[in-house]
Enzyme design. Structure first.
Site, PDB file in Angstrom:
ATOM      1  N   PRO A 271       7.507  -9.608  -4.799  1.00 38.24           N
ATOM      2  CG  PRO A 271       8.237 -10.693  -6.720  1.00 38.24           C
ATOM      3  CD  PRO A 271       7.323 -10.851  -5.545  1.00 38.24           C
ATOM      4  CD  GLU A 272       4.467  -5.215  -2.935  1.00 40.46           C
ATOM      5  OE1 GLU A 272       3.835  -4.582  -3.812  1.00 40.46           O
ATOM      6  OE2 GLU A 272       3.905  -5.889  -2.066  1.00 40.46           O
TER       7      GLU A 272
END
Ligand SMILES: [Zn+2]
Length: 280
Positions: free
Chosen positions: A6-7
């Site tokens: 998850p960025e």
């Protein structure tokens, strides 16, 4: 291809979705199904600072989601596989559900489920007004989407640096949220070779790079939508938003600008993609 974490865009979209459920309402119960994730979960602090208090604001700093009450903050980090899902039932819907929060407000109760198969995520609390001094948060660099003078900041912070520019912009002490995909894509847009020493890149190039970083992150946020369902990929893991990538993971494919084959090399231990013709 490397594992996709998850960025910043995923965390931004999830934060907006959680804010719509939480802001102005109260978490009236917090059930934890284990005592730790990556670190111990401060369940007592959570009860004291968060449970029963009105949520003033849910917002993002770097890849942390912060939930503010008058007493302090609950802070969530998704680690590698974390997610927060909203259900109308308190019953865990997923084998790796580690916490369920009951949300009461104007309408029917809703339940936020914190799910994290690999448990590299974090849940912690900060007492009082200032979250900026917490050890996990105090060294974070500029927010790329908020910093007005990001190009100037990158230029000034890079003077004297012999680091490759891609490694430099991925340093969260300089600027947060520029993960591996975004670094490769932004450097392609700005036509800068990822291996160039950061300290030798001129001011104008940093202005272009700053614009490219903002554009790349915004496109990904726009592609992500803002619903809980959209955040979850078909396999149940957090999914990288599928925006059209120009160089990332396209080794050997023709560059969209010039037709040269996209190249790949390791840089700072990470896969790096670029066009040797377009990027100098
Ligand atoms: Zn090219």
């Amino acid at each position: 291809m490397e594992a996709i974490l998850p960025e910043l865009p995923e965390v931004e979209c999830l934060t907006r979705a959680v804010a719509r459920v939480l802001d102005g309402r109260r978490i009236t119960a917090a059930r934890f199904f284990r005592a730790d994730l990556r670190d111990p979960i401060p369940t007592e602090a959570f009860q004291g600072l968060i449970v029963g208090e009105t949520i003033e604001q849910t917002f993002r700093r770097s890849k942390y989601m912060l939930v503010k009450t008058s007493a302090g903050y609950a802070v969530f980090h998704l680690g590698m596989t974390g997610n927060i899902l909203c259900y109308d039932s308190p019953t865990p819907q997923h084998p790796h559900t580690h916490a369920v929060f009951t949300v009461e407000g104007a309408e029917a109760k809703r339940y936020l489920h914190f799910v994290d198969p690999r448990r590299f995520g974090r849940i912690f609390c900060v007492e009082g007004e200032r979250y900026e001094d917490h050890p996990f948060l105090k060294d974070l660099g500029h927010e790329p989407l908020e910093a007005r003078a990001l190009g100037r900041h990158l230029f000034e912070a890079s003077r004297g640096s012999k680091q490759a520019i891609k490694t430099f912009i991925m340093d969260a002490r300089v600027v947060v949220g520029v993960g591996n995909i975004y670094a490769s894509e932004s450097l392609f847009k700005a036509r800068i070779r990822p291996t160039r020493p950061a300290g030798k890149v001129p001011r104008e190039a940093y202005d272009e790079l700053a614009a490219a970083i903002k554009k790349t992150l915004r496109a990904s946020i726009a592609a992500g939508g803002t619903t809980f369902r959209d955040y979850k990929a078909a396999d149940g893991s957090p999914g990288y938003y599928k925006v059209r990538l120009q160089v990332y993971d396209r080794t050997g494919e023709p560059c969209g600008n010039c037709g040269s084959a996209v190249r790949e090399r390791r840089l700072g231990g990470r896969s790096t993609f670029f066009c040797a013709t377009c990027q100098k």
